[in-house]
Scaffold this active site. Structure first.
Site, PDB file in Angstrom:
ATOM      1  N   PHE A 158       0.842  -1.192   0.000  1.00  0.00           N
ATOM      2  CA  PHE A 158       0.000   0.000   0.000  1.00  0.00           C
ATOM      3  C   PHE A 158       0.876   1.241   0.000  1.00  0.00           C
ATOM      4  CE2 PHE A 158      -1.663   3.557   2.461  1.00  0.00           C
ATOM      5  CZ  PHE A 158      -2.855   3.822   1.804  1.00  0.00           C
ATOM      6  N   PHE A 214       3.746   4.084   3.624  1.00  0.00           N
ATOM      7  CA  PHE A 214       3.966   2.882   2.824  1.00  0.00           C
ATOM      8  C   PHE A 214       3.738   1.673   3.733  1.00  0.00           C
ATOM      9  CE2 PHE A 214       6.645   6.159   0.941  1.00  0.00           C
ATOM     10  CZ  PHE A 214       6.371   6.054  -0.401  1.00  0.00           C
ATOM     11  N   GLU A 215       3.021   0.676   3.224  1.00  0.00           N
ATOM     12  CA  GLU A 215       2.744  -0.534   3.997  1.00  0.00           C
ATOM     13  C   GLU A 215       3.072  -1.743   3.133  1.00  0.00           C
ATOM     14  OE1 GLU A 215       1.483  -1.079   7.104  1.00  0.00           O
ATOM     15  OE2 GLU A 215       0.737   0.891   7.752  1.00  0.00           O
ATOM     16  N   GLN A 216       4.062  -2.523   3.571  1.00  0.00           N
ATOM     17  CA  GLN A 216       4.487  -3.717   2.862  1.00  0.00           C
ATOM     18  C   GLN A 216       3.950  -4.955   3.597  1.00  0.00           C
ATOM     19  OE1 GLN A 216       6.479  -4.872   0.123  1.00  0.00           O
ATOM     20  NE2 GLN A 216       5.812  -6.836   0.955  1.00  0.00           N
TER      21      GLN A 216
END
Length: 844
Positions: free
Chosen positions: A253, A320-322
């Site tokens: 995301f 940012f979402e990993q």
């Protein structure tokens, strides 16, 4: 055969090692004189989880080797790990770095062309310790910035100063690296049930005190946050990145988030720039054929997160979402997710941030300049001109509030002439916070009492009004006519310590009003000083004349001291305190109770058992631990639920049960706890901890369950698409409710008035108790002060009980519907737990 097996094992072990060529494009050339990460770590990035000390060593070495880099320690974590910040630009810019910074700040107050000036970009990684792909990617990014060659890197560094914050949570990162590495085998396990992927309680997401540092940007309770926010304002970046991880079965995301869940005070241009930068993230992930999504799940409403605090401070914050491997490799719906892949994605979007920020450099600089230049114009158009805030009797609490404003570059001015606002007179020494200053938007946000919202779904809290948290009376002011304030902003000086204590007094006394009074009392009791609390007010002759002391005053009678050295011990402790201690001449008082009255209750030093472990909220356990340790000077004994059966409860005066699931406690453990209370112990429970006390029938209170509260909402015929909207209405994500206290009750001592705001993030309700003298705190008839709660929930909560204290045998049972020490900044309600520690037996 042995050699073959050894080589096979070695190859399996090495199969996870990815060289630099995996992470970087083949067309990037590197300066071979710059040390590679593997040459310091002893392994390739992603093969093991980097420890914080390794991160520090490598980045320090890079700064020594590369003329592009300078490194500074901006602070230390609770565990004394250094907080690093690297400034990266050309060697030429490094020589004039301070001038660049000053010119950048100066340009925010005057309109001027900034196209030739370097931009400031802040790259921040892994505020949650068990989301380590960010900090591991920071290793590679630092190497790239130090060693990459060619026109692209030269152009980037010529036009930017890049601030690299490689580990926003060093203590959590260190804990998780140890966990993941110590549970890894040579042959990796991708099974989600494997111990490597399932951390023990408490998880490494949090910092030393188990706080979520990503919620602390506004609240600034921890050294990591204070250092970071100070540097943020020192530099004022135009872009700040915030690299996280999410569930393993997700993808990737990046912002923008859900448009309707952006705080309305955020300028539209901020979101427009976020959209423009997003195109570069999409481009680079498309090239890698990586799955991703935007404008879902995450919101930009609470202004105290790493991706939202910049938005109301002139920058563009980007989350940012990993998807997380939570170890080295884990099965997912998208196939096996390897740690090295999560690192690469974070590296790629770091590079795409550079590309986008460079392309839109002028727009970012212009936006930031406009943001600050427009602040004063927008403030002038507001109906509200600012806010007046009462100082009150609690000086320490007030000064903590003013310091918090100052950390956020918000100016407050002392009122020099009494003024009446909204029916209350604000006195000389109270403060005025004008909107007309550069932090106009942040001031509006921290004083906001908004209760109606376009979108009622919140990822985090919807109400965080700072003066409510500090229980400080405040009011908006619509006209400055008649308002007189000091010319310069208020500055909080170091506290003045007691220089001398009058010796030979009949007794000594100090007020319970000040936030630090419990800490002083605890030190005195711990040093063997006998102390008592006045359960009613009195007047007494002191060396400063006749004074009136309110209920809750702590009295130290000379005649009951057993330690012959007590005067010198008292003087030593009191002279280290800023709290006024008065010498009383006689035990005979002019008004109220005498000093020998039975209403002078002897006090004992609390010995606290704090229940933790699986089932309890690590956040709430940590918040209570932090409060007791930092604000009261008590070291609680933290015992996990599974070990409670073996504890010698007789050692403790208090047991605290925060929110949690306590169904796993054995019958024998329950019986032991109940017997301990019956013999004289004090037990405190809040939220589900309070429910447990009621379930054990040691507190007779009717409740309304969360299930019953949800049942208020009609669901018949509701379409599937309305599920999220319904869930948002049924819950209270985090709002502020108004309560009324019984000021005569010992658990309310030290409260200045009967109105006390409470933070609420649960729909569980305690009905009013029928037993007399047990209700300390009740919600008002119209309790919602700030944030969102559906009116159906508000109606059920209205006039119900907040805090109940009752006898059980020789002991005391205390239940509260809400967490009094939420995120460490609720100075108002945390007084309730302090009173329970020292005065609980006064209810008997």
């Amino acid at each position: 055969m042995r050699i073959t097996l050894f080589l096979l094992g070695f190859l399996i072990f090495q199969s996870q090692a990815k060289p630099l060529s995996y992470y970087f494009s083949a067309d990037i050339e590197f300066d071979q004189s710059i040390t590679k990460p593997s040459e310091v770590l002893g392994y390739e990035v992603g093969e093991w989880h980097v420890r914080h000390d390794q991160l520090v060593s490598y980045l320090t070495l890079l700064a020594q080797q590369s003329p592009r880099m300078s490194i500074s320690t901006i602070g230390f974590s609770h565990e004394r790990r250094p907080l690093l910040l690297l400034a990266v630009t050309t060697a030429k810019n490094q020589d004039k770095l301070e001038q660049i910074r000053q010119d950048h700040l100066a340009s925010l107050s005057v309109s001027k062309d900034r196209s030739a000036a370097p931009n400031i970009i802040w790259m921040g990684y892994s505020v949650h310790g068990n989301e380590p792909s960010g900090s591991n990617a920071a290793l590679l990014l630092a190497y790239y910035l130090a060693a990459a060659q060619g026109d692209e890197i030269n152009n980037l560094l010529e036009n930017n100063v890049i601030l690299l914050d490689p580990a926003l949570n060093p203590d959590g990162l260190a804990r998780f690296a140890h966990w993941a590495n110590s549970n890894r085998g040579k042959t990796l396990s991708a099974d989600p049930a494997s111990r490597e992927h399932v951390e023990a309680w408490p998880s490494s997401r949090t910092n030393h005190y188990w706080f979520d540092l990503n919620r602390d940007w506004l609240l600034l309770q921890h050294p990591e946050s204070k250092a970071r926010v100070a540097q943020f304002h020192h530099w004022k970046p135009t872009v700040l990145t915030d690299f996280h991880e999410m569930g393993t079965n997700s993808s990737y995301f990046f912002q923008p988030g859900i448009p309707s869940r952006t705080h309305p005070i955020t300028p539209p241009q901020n979101q427009a720039l976020t959209h423009k930068l997003a195109e570069y993230h999409a481009e680079i992930l498309d090239r890698e054929k990586q799955l991703y999504f935007t404008q879902e799940s995450f919101d930009d409403f609470y202004v105290g997160k790493g991706s939202t605090y910049p938005d109301i401070n002139g920058a563009v914050g980007i989350l940012f979402e990993q998807a997380s491997s939570r170890g080295h490799v884990q099965e997912s719906i998208n196939g096996d997710l390897h740690f090295h892949r999560t690192i690469k994605n974070q590296l790629l979007t770091s590079l795409s941030t550079f590309k986008g920020a460079l392309k839109h450099k002028e727009a970012l600089l212009d936006y930031q300049q406009t943001f600050y230049l427009d602040a004063l114009k927008l403030a002038d158009k507001e109906d509200v001109k600012g806010y007046v805030v009462a100082k009150g009797n609690d000086i320490s609490r007030f000064e903590s509030f003013v310091k918090l404003l100052s950390h956020h570059q918000i100016n407050a001015y002392e009122i020099t002439k009494a003024v009446k606002v909204a029916g209350r007179t604000y006195q000389i020494g109270d403060i005025f916070v004008p909107l007309t200053q550069s932090q106009y938007r942040l001031i509006k946000a921290v004083f906001s009492t908004q209760t109606n919202f376009e979108d009622n779904t919140f990822y985090d809290v919807s109400g965080w009004t700072l003066p409510h948290a500090f229980d400080l009376s405040f009011a908006p002011i619509k006209s400055r006519w008649g308002l007189k304030v000091a010319t310069n902003p208020i500055k909080i000086e170091p506290p003045t310590l007691n220089k001398a204590v009058q010796t030979g007094a009949y007794a000594y006394a100090f007020s319970w009003d000040d936030y630090l009074a419990p800490k002083l009392l605890n030190r005195l009791l711990g040093a063997g000083i006998e102390a008592r609390v006045a359960l009613q007010s009195f007047s007494a002759r002191t060396h400063q004349g006749e004074l009136t002391f309110s209920s809750g005053t702590v009295v130290i009678p000379a005649g009951v001291q057993s330690n012959k050295n007590w005067p010198s011990v008292l003087i030593e402790i009191v002279t280290q305190s800023s709290i006024d201690v008065f010498a009383i001449r006689s035990g005979l008082t002019a008004q109220g109770i005498d000093l020998g009255s039975r209403l002078m209750m002897p006090l004992k030093q609390p010995k606290v058992l704090l229940v933790g472990g699986e089932g309890t909220s690590q956040y709430e356990v940590g918040e209570m631990w932090y409060h007791l340790d930092r604000h009261v000077g008590i070291a609680p004994t933290l015992i996990e639920q599974r070990r409670l059966s073996r504890a010698n409860l007789a050692r403790y005066t208090h047991i605290i049960m925060v929110d949690g699931n306590y169904r796993g406690l054995s019958k024998a453990t329950k019986a032991a706890v109940l017997s301990w209370v019956k013999k004289g112990g004090v037990i405190w429970g809040h939220k589900r901890g309070a429910q447990w006390l009621i379930d054990q029938q040691i507190l007779n209170v009717e409740t309304i369950s969360k299930k019953e509260m949800r049942a208020q909402f009609e669901t018949q015929g509701m379409p599937f698409s309305a599920r999220e909207e319904l869930a948002a209405k049924q819950r209270i994500a985090g709002a502020i409710f108004n309560t009324r206290a019984d000021l005569s009750h010992p658990l309310a001592f030290g409260l200045e008035d009967e109105i006390l705001p409470v933070f609420k993030n649960s729909t569980w309700v305690m009905k009013q108790t029928g037993r007399p003298f047990t209700s300390v705190l009740k919600y008002t008839s119209n309790p919602l002060l700030s944030g969102y709660a559906d009116q159906r929930n508000v109606n059920q909560i209205a006039a119900s009980s907040v805090l109940i204290a009752d006898e059980y045998g020789k002991g005391v049972v205390i239940a509260m519907t809400d967490n009094p020490v939420f995120r460490g900044y609720w100075y108002g309600t945390s007084k309730l737990i302090n009173n329970a520690l020292f005065f609980a037996h006064a209810v008997k």
